[in-house]
Design an enzyme around this catalytic site. Structure first.
Site, PDB file in Angstrom:
ATOM      1  N   GLY A  19     122.823  28.548  34.663  1.00  0.00           N
ATOM      2  CA  GLY A  19     123.238  27.079  35.885  1.00  0.00           C
ATOM      3  C   GLY A  19     124.077  26.130  36.324  1.00  0.00           C
ATOM      4  N   ILE A  20     124.400  25.902  36.308  1.00  0.00           N
ATOM      5  CA  ILE A  20     125.770  24.715  36.486  1.00  0.00           C
ATOM      6  C   ILE A  20     127.230  25.566  36.181  1.00  0.00           C
ATOM      7  CG2 ILE A  20     126.951  22.893  36.405  1.00  0.00           C
ATOM      8  CD1 ILE A  20     124.983  20.907  35.273  1.00  0.00           C
ATOM      9  N   ALA A  84     129.514  25.043  28.188  1.00  0.00           N
ATOM     10  CA  ALA A  84     128.687  25.052  27.517  1.00  0.00           C
ATOM     11  C   ALA A  84     128.523  23.856  27.019  1.00  0.00           C
ATOM     12  CB  ALA A  84     129.653  26.021  26.119  1.00  0.00           C
ATOM     13  N   GLY A  85     127.112  23.597  26.989  1.00  0.00           N
ATOM     14  CA  GLY A  85     126.469  22.564  26.678  1.00  0.00           C
ATOM     15  C   GLY A  85     125.176  22.935  25.879  1.00  0.00           C
ATOM     16  N   GLY A 144     116.573   9.018  23.124  1.00  0.00           N
ATOM     17  CA  GLY A 144     115.349  10.055  22.847  1.00  0.00           C
ATOM     18  C   GLY A 144     116.899  11.726  23.223  1.00  0.00           C
ATOM     19  N   TYR A 148     123.631  13.754  20.939  1.00  0.00           N
ATOM     20  CA  TYR A 148     124.544  14.388  22.414  1.00  0.00           C
ATOM     21  C   TYR A 148     125.200  13.285  23.390  1.00  0.00           C
ATOM     22  CZ  TYR A 148     123.577  16.290  27.811  1.00  0.00           C
ATOM     23  OH  TYR A 148     124.048  17.421  28.860  1.00  0.00           O
TER      24      TYR A 148
HETATM   25  N1  LIG Z   1     120.734  20.496  33.011  1.00  0.00           N
HETATM   26  C1  LIG Z   1     121.605  18.769  33.993  1.00  0.00           C
HETATM   27  O1  LIG Z   1     120.200  18.353  34.020  1.00  0.00           O
HETATM   28  C2  LIG Z   1     122.661  18.062  32.870  1.00  0.00           C
HETATM   29  C3  LIG Z   1     122.841  16.699  32.762  1.00  0.00           C
HETATM   30  C4  LIG Z   1     123.874  16.307  32.175  1.00  0.00           C
HETATM   31  C5  LIG Z   1     124.663  17.494  31.591  1.00  0.00           C
HETATM   32  N2  LIG Z   1     124.505  18.251  31.785  1.00  0.00           N
HETATM   33  C6  LIG Z   1     125.569  19.581  31.050  1.00  0.00           C
HETATM   34  O2  LIG Z   1     125.971  20.653  32.329  1.00  0.00           O
HETATM   35  C7  LIG Z   1     126.182  22.072  30.869  1.00  0.00           C
HETATM   36  C8  LIG Z   1     125.639  22.621  31.614  1.00  0.00           C
HETATM   37  O3  LIG Z   1     124.226  22.749  31.317  1.00  0.00           O
HETATM   38  P1  LIG Z   1     123.297  23.554  32.130  1.00  0.00           P
HETATM   39  O4  LIG Z   1     122.185  22.645  32.597  1.00  0.00           O
HETATM   40  O5  LIG Z   1     123.744  24.660  33.500  1.00  0.00           O
HETATM   41  O6  LIG Z   1     122.655  24.007  31.354  1.00  0.00           O
HETATM   42  P2  LIG Z   1     122.114  25.967  31.339  1.00  0.00           P
HETATM   43  O7  LIG Z   1     121.227  26.254  29.566  1.00  0.00           O
HETATM   44  O8  LIG Z   1     122.133  26.420  32.038  1.00  0.00           O
HETATM   45  O9  LIG Z   1     123.121  26.165  30.706  1.00  0.00           O
HETATM   46  C9  LIG Z   1     124.672  26.123  29.146  1.00  0.00           C
HETATM   47  C10 LIG Z   1     125.210  27.476  29.833  1.00  0.00           C
HETATM   48  O10 LIG Z   1     125.812  27.235  27.846  1.00  0.00           O
HETATM   49  C11 LIG Z   1     125.906  28.354  27.154  1.00  0.00           C
HETATM   50  N3  LIG Z   1     126.129  27.555  25.546  1.00  0.00           N
HETATM   51  C12 LIG Z   1     125.134  26.716  24.542  1.00  0.00           C
HETATM   52  N4  LIG Z   1     125.756  27.015  23.829  1.00  0.00           N
HETATM   53  C13 LIG Z   1     126.773  28.758  23.268  1.00  0.00           C
HETATM   54  C14 LIG Z   1     127.561  28.470  22.867  1.00  0.00           C
HETATM   55  N5  LIG Z   1     127.316  28.108  21.038  1.00  0.00           N
HETATM   56  N6  LIG Z   1     128.242  29.529  22.753  1.00  0.00           N
HETATM   57  C15 LIG Z   1     128.337  30.111  24.256  1.00  0.00           C
HETATM   58  N7  LIG Z   1     127.733  29.924  25.542  1.00  0.00           N
HETATM   59  C16 LIG Z   1     126.722  28.748  24.792  1.00  0.00           C
HETATM   60  C17 LIG Z   1     124.545  28.912  27.814  1.00  0.00           C
HETATM   61  O11 LIG Z   1     124.446  30.425  27.063  1.00  0.00           O
HETATM   62  C18 LIG Z   1     124.549  28.413  29.167  1.00  0.00           C
HETATM   63  O12 LIG Z   1     125.374  29.764  29.815  1.00  0.00           O
HETATM   64  C19 LIG Z   1     126.497  21.412  29.464  1.00  0.00           C
HETATM   65  O13 LIG Z   1     127.456  20.977  29.173  1.00  0.00           O
HETATM   66  C20 LIG Z   1     125.183  20.113  29.962  1.00  0.00           C
HETATM   67  O14 LIG Z   1     124.889  19.559  28.701  1.00  0.00           O
HETATM   68  C21 LIG Z   1     123.001  19.651  32.207  1.00  0.00           C
END
Ligand SMILES: NC(=O)c1ccc[n+]([C@@H]2O[C@H](COP(=O)([O-])OP(=O)(O)OC[C@H]3O[C@@H](n4cnc5c(N)ncnc54)[C@H](O)[C@@H]3O)[C@@H](O)[C@H]2O)c1
Length: 246
Positions: A19-20, A84-85, A144, A148
């Site tokens: 992802g991001i 990571a999230g 919901g 988080y």
């Molecule tokens: N996608 C959205 O709409 C959105 C919106 C707001 C914030 N975010 C934030 O952006 C960030 C990236 O999210 P994303 O949307 O790319 O999601 P994603 O699930 O594609 O990527 C998240 C990454 O975090 C890693 N991760 C999760 N738990 C982990 C752990 N315990 N140890 C190591 N790595 C871990 C996952 O393996 C993955 O590589 C996050 O912090 C998320 O909260 C995303």
């Protein structure tokens, strides 16, 4: 892209294989940075490593000592991105202590551990860029998604505190607060709750659409660059205007 604005810089990106995070790794590599990806699983990082020349360290960020050690063992770094999230779609009374611990561990506590490990070298070098990926939920709250949102709000206060403590040392610390971005995280929520969730997410932005990981990565790359030297303690929404005015 490819402006070499990060040439010679070393960056550590957590959750960098999806992802991001993956978009940030690609963008940093294109801008000339040497990148270490921290990934829970090595397999998904493999293609990205080949594509970008980044290296990878296996890390579950909820193991705080391991997170600390991963940064010190592979550092020093000029740039730290805590990306990571995990999230959760549940009304607060349906959440459990175990949910709270897990959401706080990944989204907030891990940020403490990597920052604690990265800062001494940045302070000694008189240069650093810390960019924490939070969420608009961290400043708007989330129906919901209360736990988080609480974790991400903690990231905001923590980042601003780090900015205050380290400004005189040439280190900036900022937050990127994404809105709905098309990633596996968002898609897993849509799979669970259906297209209605997707439509409501799009409607929550002023632009009426999802963002892309590349749009977030572009903002991260700017904050990571030397050009952003006078920007610190900020929360930058990359959210199609979802949090505008906050
Ligand atoms: N996608 C959205 O709409 C959105 C919106 C707001 C914030 N975010 C934030 O952006 C960030 C990236 O999210 P994303 O949307 O790319 O999601 P994603 O699930 O594609 O990527 C998240 C990454 O975090 C890693 N991760 C999760 N738990 C982990 C752990 N315990 N140890 C190591 N790595 C871990 C996952 O393996 C993955 O590589 C996050 O912090 C998320 O909260 C995303």
């Amino acid at each position: 892209m490819g402006s070499n604005s990060l040439a010679g810089r070393r960056a550590f990106v957590t959750g960098g294989s999806s992802g991001i995070g993956a978009a940030i790794v690609r963008r940093f590599a294109a801008e000339g940075a040497t990148v270490v990806i921290a990934s829970r699983d090595l397999l998904p990082a493999r293609a990205l490593v080949e594509e970008t020349g980044a290296s990878v360290v296996q890390l579950d960020v909820t193991d705080l000592q391991a997170a600390h050690d991963a940064v010190t063992a592979t550092g020093p770094f000029d740039i730290l991105v805590n990306n990571a999230g995990i999230d959760q779609h549940a009304y607060f009374t349906k959440t459990t202590f175990a949910d709270w611990r897990q959401l706080l561990a990944v989204n907030l506590e891990a940020v403490f551990a990597t920052t604690h490990a990265a800062l001494p070298a940045m302070q000694a070098a008189g240069y650093g860029r810390i960019i924490n990926i939070s969420s608009e939920a961290g400043r708007m709250g989330s129906r919901g998604g209360s736990v988080y949102a609480a974790a991400k709000g903690g990231v905001h206060a923590f980042t601003r505190s780090i900015a205050r403590e380290n400004g005189s040392k040439g280190i900036t610390a900022n937050v990127i607060a994404p809105g709905p971005v098309d990633t596996p995280l968002l898609r897993s929520g849509v799979e669970q709750y259906g297209e209605k969730l997707l439509e409501s997410m799009k409607a929550s932005t002023l632009l009426g659409r999802l963002g892309t990981p590349d749009e977030v990565a572009a903002a991260v790359a700017f904050l990571a660059s030397e050009e952003a030297a006078f920007i610190t303690g900020e929360i930058l929404g990359v959210s199609g205007g979802m949090g505008c005015g906050l």
